[in-house]
Design a protein around this motif. Structure first.
Motif, PDB file in Angstrom:
ATOM      1  N   GLU A   1      43.242  33.593  49.731  1.00 10.38           N
ATOM      2  CA  GLU A   1      43.919  32.470  48.925  1.00 10.38           C
ATOM      3  C   GLU A   1      42.807  31.888  48.430  1.00 10.38           C
ATOM      4  N   ARG A   2      41.606  31.551  48.869  1.00 13.92           N
ATOM      5  CA  ARG A   2      40.569  30.842  48.081  1.00 13.92           C
ATOM      6  C   ARG A   2      40.282  31.496  46.677  1.00 13.92           C
ATOM      7  N   LEU A   3      40.032  32.809  46.854  1.00 10.41           N
ATOM      8  CA  LEU A   3      39.822  33.461  45.563  1.00 10.41           C
ATOM      9  C   LEU A   3      40.866  33.275  44.432  1.00 10.41           C
ATOM     10  N   GLY A   4      42.098  33.368  45.069  1.00  7.99           N
ATOM     11  CA  GLY A   4      43.281  33.191  44.256  1.00  7.99           C
ATOM     12  C   GLY A   4      43.234  31.790  43.620  1.00  7.99           C
ATOM     13  N   ALA A   5      43.167  30.787  44.390  1.00  3.83           N
ATOM     14  CA  ALA A   5      43.148  29.530  43.930  1.00  3.83           C
ATOM     15  C   ALA A   5      42.308  29.019  42.926  1.00  3.83           C
ATOM     16  N   ALA A   6      41.121  29.704  42.911  1.00  2.90           N
ATOM     17  CA  ALA A   6      39.850  29.382  42.139  1.00  2.90           C
ATOM     18  C   ALA A   6      40.384  29.923  40.751  1.00  2.90           C
TER      19      ALA A   6
ATOM     20  N   ALA B   1      41.328  32.766  32.836  1.00  4.47           N
ATOM     21  CA  ALA B   1      41.010  34.213  32.941  1.00  4.47           C
ATOM     22  C   ALA B   1      39.676  34.425  32.453  1.00  4.47           C
ATOM     23  N   PRO B   2      38.466  34.462  33.148  1.00  4.51           N
ATOM     24  CA  PRO B   2      37.018  34.711  32.643  1.00  4.51           C
ATOM     25  C   PRO B   2      37.125  36.299  32.530  1.00  4.51           C
ATOM     26  N   GLY B   3      35.900  36.572  32.099  1.00  7.85           N
ATOM     27  CA  GLY B   3      35.409  37.851  31.790  1.00  7.85           C
ATOM     28  C   GLY B   3      35.189  38.426  33.115  1.00  7.85           C
ATOM     29  N   GLN B   4      34.787  39.734  33.346  1.00  6.30           N
ATOM     30  CA  GLN B   4      34.703  40.507  34.532  1.00  6.30           C
ATOM     31  C   GLN B   4      33.401  40.090  35.142  1.00  6.30           C
TER      32      GLN B   4
ATOM     33  N   ALA C   1      33.733  36.624  36.277  1.00  6.87           N
ATOM     34  CA  ALA C   1      34.684  36.491  37.383  1.00  6.87           C
ATOM     35  C   ALA C   1      33.892  36.855  38.591  1.00  6.87           C
ATOM     36  N   ASP C   2      33.321  37.877  38.779  1.00  3.58           N
ATOM     37  CA  ASP C   2      32.516  38.433  39.910  1.00  3.58           C
ATOM     38  C   ASP C   2      31.615  37.445  40.379  1.00  3.58           C
ATOM     39  N   ALA C   3      30.890  36.702  39.435  1.00  3.23           N
ATOM     40  CA  ALA C   3      29.949  35.693  39.815  1.00  3.23           C
ATOM     41  C   ALA C   3      30.590  34.423  40.639  1.00  3.23           C
ATOM     42  N   GLN C   4      31.730  34.295  39.948  1.00  2.00           N
ATOM     43  CA  GLN C   4      32.752  33.344  40.558  1.00  2.00           C
ATOM     44  C   GLN C   4      33.192  33.474  42.084  1.00  2.00           C
TER      45      GLN C   4
ATOM     46  N   LEU D   1      41.696  43.072  46.293  1.00  2.00           N
ATOM     47  CA  LEU D   1      40.912  43.850  45.311  1.00  2.00           C
ATOM     48  C   LEU D   1      39.738  42.993  44.968  1.00  2.00           C
ATOM     49  N   ARG D   2      39.846  41.700  44.664  1.00  2.00           N
ATOM     50  CA  ARG D   2      38.751  40.958  44.247  1.00  2.00           C
ATOM     51  C   ARG D   2      37.983  40.849  45.536  1.00  2.00           C
ATOM     52  N   LEU D   3      38.635  40.567  46.681  1.00  2.00           N
ATOM     53  CA  LEU D   3      37.810  40.373  47.988  1.00  2.00           C
ATOM     54  C   LEU D   3      37.049  41.738  48.219  1.00  2.00           C
ATOM     55  N   TRP D   4      37.695  42.887  48.264  1.00  2.00           N
ATOM     56  CA  TRP D   4      36.877  44.059  48.561  1.00  2.00           C
ATOM     57  C   TRP D   4      35.771  44.265  47.694  1.00  2.00           C
ATOM     58  N   ARG D   5      35.985  43.936  46.480  1.00  2.00           N
ATOM     59  CA  ARG D   5      34.917  44.118  45.446  1.00  2.00           C
ATOM     60  C   ARG D   5      33.432  43.409  45.945  1.00  2.00           C
ATOM     61  N   ALA D   6      33.993  42.041  46.102  1.00  2.00           N
ATOM     62  CA  ALA D   6      32.845  40.965  46.385  1.00  2.00           C
ATOM     63  C   ALA D   6      32.284  41.358  47.682  1.00  2.00           C
TER      64      ALA D   6
END
Length: 408
Positions: free
Chosen positions: A244-249, A255-258, A261-264, A303-308
């Protein structure tokens, strides 16, 4: 040489589909077609593609990294040939031949032609291994330094000794046909793998210390039967909170680049909470429950969380990334992004070749199984738990596809 490509399934067009086909003629067009066969530009890779029928329809394909030690090449060649044939037969199609690509960039002081000559014994061993299984290799190409060389064609007019130039990305006739057919390239394998590699300093040191502390604090509870269910619940609640934190940000920042987005995402996770979740997801029950976040907004956030989290598996904790890479690969496959799924699952298996969950997902993805079969099973598992919580009798039947049943 004329080949045709239809649906980007491991076994060519699926029954009942009418996707446009791409015709490929000659070695130059085959070299240009390689990224469209896989969905990304491979690097440091062996790629084998099965051919079917009189017109040479593209079928199953395999990609693995080139072994560093030449003494491993014979065994790897034999295994790849067996796997390519076996996967094709499992899909109901007998391969009549194969294509081979060896992709590697030159080292410092090397030229592409040096790479081609160095890999020639590997190409020959693969040709022999495929031929022994009645899958003659009709073309074998080395792709390096923006050029290609044929190990099969003796004609210098089409395959000169200095190699032929590759077309600029997106500029060839193959690229135009692929765009028309709806086939896209996600970038290079190196770029896709970079999203999953461990972070460096200054985050590495604090993260490894946090992992030391989390492992010491959590593993005893995870191993104690009386505490395990509570530990799983805490892991899933923390995962949901971070999603939820990643989604809110993401919603606030557009919609930044990959890379941005990963650095964020990396900046939004603290070392302690990331370590707690990484260690908690080593538990198979927690991992399997987390895999149910596979649809809708849940899938994107997970997916964002698992990658991070995979990027946070630093130092001595490199193997802790395997469940996270497997979860990322599962969501990507479930979402229709097979190229990214294969990269994530291959990375998991390179780290731990015996990890059963990644093995089964990788095999299912390569064999063209429908991920809906597994999604349906997971929905049923979720319904069973809800009924148990409400005190209702268990009535939902498990019917996971057999190939996907397995443990860690």
């Amino acid at each position: 040489m004329k080949k045709q490509r239809g649906e980007s399934s491991p076994h060519g067009p699926l029954p009942g589909t009418t996707r446009p086909e791409i015709s490929v003629r000659g070695s130059a067009e085959l070299a240009d077609a390689l990224p469209y066969l896989l969905g990304f530009q491979p690097d440091d890779s062996i790629v084998l593609v099965a051919l079917h029928g009189q017109r040479g329809r593209f079928g199953g394909r395999l990609r693995i990294g080139i072994p560093a030690a030449p003494d491993e090449w014979p065994a790897v060649a034999d295994q790849l040939a067996v796997c390519l044939r076996g996967n094709s037969l499992a899909g109901g199609a007998t391969p009549q031949g194969a294509l081979l690509f060896l992709c590697r960039e030159p080292a410092d002081g090397e030229k592409g032609q040096d790479v081609m000559e160095r890999l020639r014994p590997l190409a020959q061993r693969l040709r022999v291994a495929c031929g022994a299984l009645d899958m003659p290799v009709f073309e074998a190409l080395c792709v390096s330094d923006g050029r290609y060389w044929s190990y099969c064609c003796p004609d210098p007019t089409c395959c000169p000794p200095e190699g032929g130039p590759l077309s600029r990305p997106g500029a060839s006739a193959v690229a135009a046909s692929a765009v028309y057919a709806g086939i896209r390239v996600r970038g290079s394998q190196r770029e896709m793998e970079a999203r999953l590699k461990p972070l460096g300093e200054p985050l590495r040191g604090p993260q490894e210390r946090a992992l030391d502390e989390a492992a010491a604090a959590l593993v005893p509870h995870m191993l104690r039967r009386a505490d395990r269910e509570a530990a799983v619940g805490r892991t899933l609640r923390l995962a949901r909170q971070l999603m939820e934190r990643l989604g809110a940000a993401s919603m606030a920042g557009g919609a930044p680049g990959q890379a941005v987005a990963d650095a964020q995402d990396d900046a939004l996770l603290g070392p302690e909470e990331a370590a707690t979740l990484i260690v908690g997801l080593q538990d198979r029950a927690a991992r399997d429950r987390a895999a149910e976040w596979m649809e809708g907004r849940d899938a994107a956030g997970a997916l964002r969380l698992w990658r991070a989290l995979a990027r946070r598996c630093v130092g001595a904790y490199g193997e802790y990334a395997v469940p996270l890479l497997s979860l990322a690969g599962w969501i990507e496959w479930s979402s229709g992004d097979e190229p990214a799924a294969r990269v994530a699952l291959c990375r998991a298996l390179e780290t731990d070749p015996r990890y059963r969950f990644a093995q089964l997902l990788h095999r299912a993805c390569n064999e063209g199984l429908d991920p809906e079969l597994l999604r349906r099973c997971m929905r049923q598992e979720r319904a069973v738990r809800r009924r148990k919580r409400r005190g209702r009798p268990r009535t939902v039947r498990r019917n996971a596809p057999r190939v996907l049943r397995g443990g860690a």
